[in-house]
Structures are given as structure tokens and as C-alpha cells.
Write a protein that holds these residues in place. Structure first.
Motif, PDB file in Angstrom:
ATOM      1  N   ALA A 146       0.826  -1.222   0.000  1.00  8.03           N
ATOM      2  CA  ALA A 146       0.000   0.000   0.000  1.00  8.03           C
ATOM      3  C   ALA A 146       0.855   1.265   0.000  1.00  8.03           C
ATOM      4  O   ALA A 146       0.341   2.369  -0.158  1.00  8.03           O
ATOM      5  N   CYS A 147       2.169   1.094   0.197  1.00  8.10           N
ATOM      6  CA  CYS A 147       3.132   2.216   0.115  1.00  8.10           C
ATOM      7  C   CYS A 147       2.894   3.297   1.172  1.00  8.10           C
ATOM      8  O   CYS A 147       3.159   4.468   0.925  1.00  8.10           O
ATOM      9  N   VAL A 148       2.369   2.887   2.328  1.00 10.66           N
ATOM     10  CA  VAL A 148       2.144   3.852   3.427  1.00 10.66           C
ATOM     11  C   VAL A 148       3.292   3.749   4.448  1.00 10.66           C
ATOM     12  O   VAL A 148       3.995   2.746   4.473  1.00 10.66           O
ATOM     13  N   PRO A 149       3.484   4.779   5.282  1.00  7.66           N
ATOM     14  CA  PRO A 149       4.695   4.807   6.118  1.00  7.66           C
ATOM     15  C   PRO A 149       4.785   3.751   7.227  1.00  7.66           C
ATOM     16  O   PRO A 149       5.874   3.376   7.602  1.00  7.66           O
ATOM     17  N   TYR A 150       3.644   3.314   7.757  1.00  8.72           N
ATOM     18  CA  TYR A 150       3.709   2.444   8.933  1.00  8.72           C
ATOM     19  C   TYR A 150       3.246   1.041   8.585  1.00  8.72           C
ATOM     20  O   TYR A 150       2.044   0.792   8.428  1.00  8.72           O
ATOM     21  N   ILE A 151       4.205   0.110   8.484  1.00  9.29           N
ATOM     22  CA  ILE A 151       3.852  -1.223   7.993  1.00  9.29           C
ATOM     23  C   ILE A 151       3.442  -2.191   9.110  1.00  9.29           C
ATOM     24  O   ILE A 151       3.150  -3.340   8.849  1.00  9.29           O
ATOM     25  N   ASP A 152       3.418  -1.693  10.349  1.00 11.87           N
ATOM     26  CA  ASP A 152       2.994  -2.564  11.451  1.00 11.87           C
ATOM     27  C   ASP A 152       1.539  -2.294  11.840  1.00 11.87           C
ATOM     28  O   ASP A 152       1.088  -2.702  12.906  1.00 11.87           O
ATOM     29  N   LEU A 153       0.844  -1.615  10.960  1.00 10.98           N
ATOM     30  CA  LEU A 153      -0.547  -1.209  11.194  1.00 10.98           C
ATOM     31  C   LEU A 153      -1.437  -2.340  11.700  1.00 10.98           C
ATOM     32  O   LEU A 153      -2.113  -2.209  12.723  1.00 10.98           O
ATOM     33  N   THR A 154      -1.433  -3.481  10.988  1.00 13.36           N
ATOM     34  CA  THR A 154      -2.380  -4.548  11.348  1.00 13.36           C
ATOM     35  C   THR A 154      -2.022  -5.211  12.683  1.00 13.36           C
ATOM     36  O   THR A 154      -2.893  -5.761  13.343  1.00 13.36           O
ATOM     37  N   ASP A 155      -0.743  -5.138  13.068  1.00 14.66           N
ATOM     38  CA  ASP A 155      -0.376  -5.700  14.377  1.00 14.66           C
ATOM     39  C   ASP A 155      -0.875  -4.802  15.503  1.00 14.66           C
ATOM     40  O   ASP A 155      -1.292  -5.295  16.552  1.00 14.66           O
ATOM     41  N   ASP A 156      -0.827  -3.495  15.290  1.00 14.68           N
ATOM     42  CA  ASP A 156      -1.366  -2.593  16.315  1.00 14.68           C
ATOM     43  C   ASP A 156      -2.869  -2.802  16.466  1.00 14.68           C
ATOM     44  O   ASP A 156      -3.416  -2.758  17.566  1.00 14.68           O
ATOM     45  N   ILE A 157      -3.525  -3.045  15.339  1.00 14.33           N
ATOM     46  CA  ILE A 157      -4.961  -3.353  15.398  1.00 14.33           C
ATOM     47  C   ILE A 157      -5.154  -4.677  16.149  1.00 14.33           C
ATOM     48  O   ILE A 157      -6.036  -4.808  17.001  1.00 14.33           O
ATOM     49  N   GLY A 158      -4.287  -5.646  15.851  1.00 15.54           N
ATOM     50  CA  GLY A 158      -4.353  -6.957  16.515  1.00 15.54           C
ATOM     51  C   GLY A 158      -4.184  -6.825  18.022  1.00 15.54           C
ATOM     52  O   GLY A 158      -4.872  -7.490  18.798  1.00 15.54           O
ATOM     53  N   ILE A 159      -3.263  -5.947  18.436  1.00 16.12           N
ATOM     54  CA  ILE A 159      -3.022  -5.745  19.876  1.00 16.12           C
ATOM     55  C   ILE A 159      -4.272  -5.147  20.531  1.00 16.12           C
ATOM     56  O   ILE A 159      -4.767  -5.649  21.546  1.00 16.12           O
ATOM     57  N   ALA A 160      -4.800  -4.075  19.926  1.00 16.44           N
ATOM     58  CA  ALA A 160      -5.999  -3.422  20.478  1.00 16.44           C
ATOM     59  C   ALA A 160      -7.151  -4.416  20.547  1.00 16.44           C
ATOM     60  O   ALA A 160      -7.847  -4.538  21.568  1.00 16.44           O
ATOM     61  N   SER A 161      -7.340  -5.154  19.453  1.00 22.60           N
ATOM     62  CA  SER A 161      -8.416  -6.127  19.368  1.00 22.60           C
ATOM     63  C   SER A 161      -8.274  -7.179  20.481  1.00 22.60           C
ATOM     64  O   SER A 161      -9.245  -7.518  21.165  1.00 22.60           O
ATOM     65  N   SER A 162      -7.052  -7.682  20.682  1.00 22.69           N
ATOM     66  CA  SER A 162      -6.822  -8.716  21.702  1.00 22.69           C
ATOM     67  C   SER A 162      -7.119  -8.181  23.102  1.00 22.69           C
ATOM     68  O   SER A 162      -7.730  -8.872  23.925  1.00 22.69           O
ATOM     69  N   LEU A 163      -6.682  -6.959  23.381  1.00 32.19           N
ATOM     70  CA  LEU A 163      -6.882  -6.391  24.715  1.00 32.19           C
ATOM     71  C   LEU A 163      -8.363  -6.185  25.022  1.00 32.19           C
ATOM     72  O   LEU A 163      -8.864  -6.597  26.066  1.00 32.19           O
ATOM     73  N   TYR A 164      -9.065  -5.546  24.091  1.00 33.34           N
ATOM     74  CA  TYR A 164     -10.485  -5.276  24.329  1.00 33.34           C
ATOM     75  C   TYR A 164     -11.297  -6.575  24.388  1.00 33.34           C
ATOM     76  O   TYR A 164     -12.148  -6.741  25.253  1.00 33.34           O
ATOM     77  N   ARG A 165     -11.031  -7.489  23.455  1.00 31.72           N
ATOM     78  CA  ARG A 165     -11.820  -8.727  23.419  1.00 31.72           C
ATOM     79  C   ARG A 165     -11.570  -9.577  24.665  1.00 31.72           C
ATOM     80  O   ARG A 165     -12.486 -10.210  25.188  1.00 31.72           O
ATOM     81  N   THR A 166     -10.317  -9.571  25.145  1.00 30.12           N
ATOM     82  CA  THR A 166     -10.025 -10.321  26.374  1.00 30.12           C
ATOM     83  C   THR A 166     -10.728  -9.662  27.555  1.00 30.12           C
ATOM     84  O   THR A 166     -11.293 -10.349  28.419  1.00 30.12           O
ATOM     85  N   ALA A 167     -10.702  -8.319  27.592  1.00 27.57           N
ATOM     86  CA  ALA A 167     -11.378  -7.610  28.691  1.00 27.57           C
ATOM     87  C   ALA A 167     -12.867  -7.965  28.696  1.00 27.57           C
ATOM     88  O   ALA A 167     -13.440  -8.245  29.762  1.00 27.57           O
ATOM     89  N   VAL A 168     -13.483  -8.008  27.524  1.00 25.05           N
ATOM     90  CA  VAL A 168     -14.909  -8.356  27.441  1.00 25.05           C
ATOM     91  C   VAL A 168     -15.122  -9.793  27.918  1.00 25.05           C
ATOM     92  O   VAL A 168     -15.993 -10.067  28.750  1.00 25.05           O
TER      93      VAL A 168
END
Ligand SMILES: [Zn+2]
Length: 383
Positions: A146-168
Motif C-alpha cells: 500500500a506504500c504507506v509509512p507504517y507497515i505494522d498497522l495490522t499488528d497494532d490493530i491486533g493488539i488493540a483487538s486482543s486487549l479489548y476482546r479479552t477484557a470483554v
């Protein structure tokens, strides 16, 4: 909206400069990131006052957690900051945390061993969400394409997703994080913008395999977690100034903890994340952390400027080769992407225009600790 001065003028206080999109100098030659730091510094006191606030927060979390197996969820990586945060939550705040780790397939051996030792000695349960490797790899490659500057984007989403889903799943209302604006600084928005709609757009355009495991974080997920489930995010690092050597010595003595190397290298993909951003966009991530350390007086501005003249730790051919091989990207393919036109989140659909319209709501959410407290500054003052 994107503004980038070609003439590079350095901030008189830190080492940010006007070639970075989103950096502006005032009439005294001081940048907006220094002003943001001062604002946050006032809002989040450290020392005795900070410790008192943390004790009040701990009490609230303990009361809320009565009768539950855990009272909070702590995001951990095995690196210095998250390890100390987990220690602090358990031993100083006397909470009953569940440690949550998102494994994208790039954990360093040292980080893995640190995590195991830390959780064992603290007697904290560790919940690791292991991402399916072919999917994890393809998601990173899609972001690279996609030629965007931050290539770890989906991992940050994965981290947020894991934290919230575990909290729920655990019926817990508090997520504890350890991002420190004093230690790590605030990254310019153009460098690492993240949101669910933007992530979805990149996946739809560039992902070549069907995804069965990846869970995106859409706006409605956030609304559900924040408003319906009433989950709050607390960056406890904002209230203490235990840093650097002091923290490392404690971790080594108590937990036989080992240094994972430079910042974020507990995750080995970060060699490529930093290298790619600097090669393709001229974004040198060292600037953010060095500037933060200059502002807090950990290092002088002169030594930070000198450090920037040195070859970055992430320009290590062997490590980059290893990253590309593991990602299944040939050198030719990588060079073609580096030389392709640069793109930013503003070139893709995102929630940003909507967030701008509801700035005030984001401000309220920050005040309520519904999202990390520096989000408002980052999203609206760092662009
Ligand atoms: Zn500055």
C-alpha cells in the motif's frame, strides 16, 4: 491538510524539524510537539502526586474487580516498559492483572523468555493470542504494498483487538497500557495513523489471501467496548517517572530480565518498520524518542543531534535481509515498492474526516480514560 516544509529548521528545544509533516514552530522557534509535551506534563503529574493518583486509580479498579478472577488486563511484550508496567500493577498497585500478549510471529527469543520469567515470578497468568503466521505475514505485506509509512498497522490493530476482546471475555473494565509520552514521545500522525476503516481499505485492495483469523477494530467495535461495555484505558506510565537504568536494574535483579536491545526490538519486525519508513519516506523514528528524552532532560539536545548523525541501529543489512526473507519479499520487489510513489492514510478511506467532525467527543473520551489520554493531541495537534 498535509504540510511539509522542504527547508529543514530544527526546533530550538528538541530535535524535531520542519521537514516532518505536522511539525510547526512558534515565534520562539519551539515546535508544537514540545507544547504538546508541556500540556501533557501538566495534566499527568509524576512523583508523589502521581503515586497518589495511581493509588486512587488502583482502589477504583480493585472495587470494580471484586468477585472477578482478574481486575484488569495488562498489555505485555517482554520489552522493558511493559515488563515494568506489569510489575508495577501487581506489586505496587496490588491489582490482580491478566497479562495479554499478541504474538504476530516476530517475538524475539529474549522477549519470549522475559515474559515467561516475569509472569512466573509475579504469579500472573499470561494469555497469548497467537496470530496465524501466513495471515500475519500477508497482512504486513499488504501494508507494504500500500506504500504507506507504517507497515505494522495490522499488528497494532491486533493488539488493540486482543486487549479489548479479552477484557470483554473476562468481564474486566480496565485495560492498562504503558506508553509514555515522556520516554517515547508522540509520533507524528502521518507516520503511524491507525483506524479500522483505513485498515479495511488496505486489506481489500492489497491482501491476496482470504483472512480467517484477523479481527479488525471497526468504529462500532469501539463504540460497543467503550459505551456499552464501559471499558477504560489507563496509561499508568504517565504517572511515574521510573525510567531507563533504574527500571532495567530492578527488572534484572528481580526477574532475571534481559535487555531486548533498542526500543521495540522485542518484536524483530521493527527493524524493517523503521528501515522502511526512513528509506521510503525519510521518517527517522529515532527523532521522536530522542526529542522526548531531550524534553525530560535525560539527554542534552547536542547529544541527541549527534546521535542522529550516526548510522541508525536498524540499518543492519543482515537483520533487514532476515526480515525480508521471513516476509517472503525479494530485494527487487522491495526496492520497487521503495521507489513507487509514497502514499499516506489520506490517500485511502478512513474514519479521520468523521473524527475531525466529532473532535469534542474524542476529547471527552480522552478525559474519561475511554481511549488513551494523548489521543486527542496526537490526532488533532500532530498533523
Ligand atoms: Zn520541539
Amino acid at each position: 491538510m498535509i504540510r511539509q516544509n522542504e527547508d529543514k529548521i530544527f526546533c530550538k528545544r528538541c530535535v524535531m524539524d520542519t521537514s516532518i509533516p505536522g511539525v510547526y514552530l512558534d515565534s520562539q522557534g519551539v515546535c508544537n510537539f514540545c507544547h504538546m509535551h508541556d500540556k501533557l506534563d501538566k495534566r499527568f503529574p509524576v512523583g508523589e502526586k502521581g503515586a497518589m493518583i495511581l493509588q486512587r486509580i488502583a482502589e477504583k479498579i480493585r472495587n470494580d474487580g471484586r468477585g472477578k478472577k482478574y481486575d484488569c488486563v495488562v498489555g505485555v511484550s517482554g520489552g522493558r516498559d511493559t515488563s515494568y508496567c506489569l510489575y508495577y500493577v501487581k506489586e505496587i498497585m496490588n491489582l490482580r492483572p491478566l497479562a495479554v500478549h499478541f504474538d504476530n510471529g516476530w517475538d524475539s527469543e529474549i522477549a519470549k523468555s522475559n515474559l515467561a520469567k516475569l509472569c512466573d515470578k509475579l504469579d500472573v497468568e499470561l494469555h497469548t493470542i497467537i496470530m496465524d503466521w501466513p495471515e500475519s505475514r500477508e497482512l504486513t505485506n499488504a501494508t507494504i504494498r500500500a506504500c504507506v509509512p507504517y507497515i505494522d498497522l495490522t499488528d497494532d490493530i491486533g493488539i488493540a483487538s486482543s486487549l479489548y476482546r479479552t477484557a470483554v471475555a473476562e468481564n474486566v473494565h480496565y485495560i492498562i497500557l504503558s506508553h509514555s509520552f515522556r520516554e517515547e514521545g508522540i509520533t507524528p500522525l502521518m507516520w503511524n495513523y491507525i483506524d479500522g476503516r483505513y485498515t479495511r481499505a488496505i486489506i481489500e485492495q492489497y491482501c491476496k489471501i482470504p483472512l480467517k483469523h484477523f479481527k479488525n477494530v471497526e468504529l462500532w467495535d469501539m463504540i460497543y467496548w467503550i459505551l456499552w461495555k464501559r471499558i477504560r484505558v489507563i496509561n499508568i506510565t504517565n504517572y511515574y517517572d521510573d525510567t531507563g537504568e533504574k527500571v532495567e536494574t530492578l527488572l534484572k535483579e528481580k526477574f532475571d530480565w534481559q535487555d531486548t536491545g533498542q526500543h521495540h526490538l522485542d518484536n524483530e519486525l521493527f527493524t524493517l518498520v523503521y528501515y522502511y519508513a526512513r528509506r521510503k519516506f525519510g521518517f527517522d523514528w529515532r527523532v521522536v524518542e530522542l526529542s522526548a528524552k531531550v524534553r525530560t532532560g535525560v539527554i542534552s539536545r547536542e547529544s541527541a543531534l549527534k546521535a542522529l548523525q550516526e548510522i541508525p541501529f536498524f540499518e543492519d543489512e543482515e537483520r533487514i535481509e532476515h526480515c525480508l526473507r521471513k516476509q517472503g519479499i525479494s530485494r527487487e520487489e522491495f526496492e520497487a515498492i521503495v521507489n513507487a510513489p509514497n502514499k499516506y492514510f489520506t490517500d485511502y478511506p478512513s474514519y479521520y474526516p468523521l473524527l475531525q467532525k466529532f473532535k469534542w467527543f474524542v476529547w471527552i473520551l480522552c478525559k474519561l480514560h475511554a481511549i488513551p489520554a494523548h489521543t486527542y493531541e496526537k490526532y488533532f495537534h500532530a498533523i
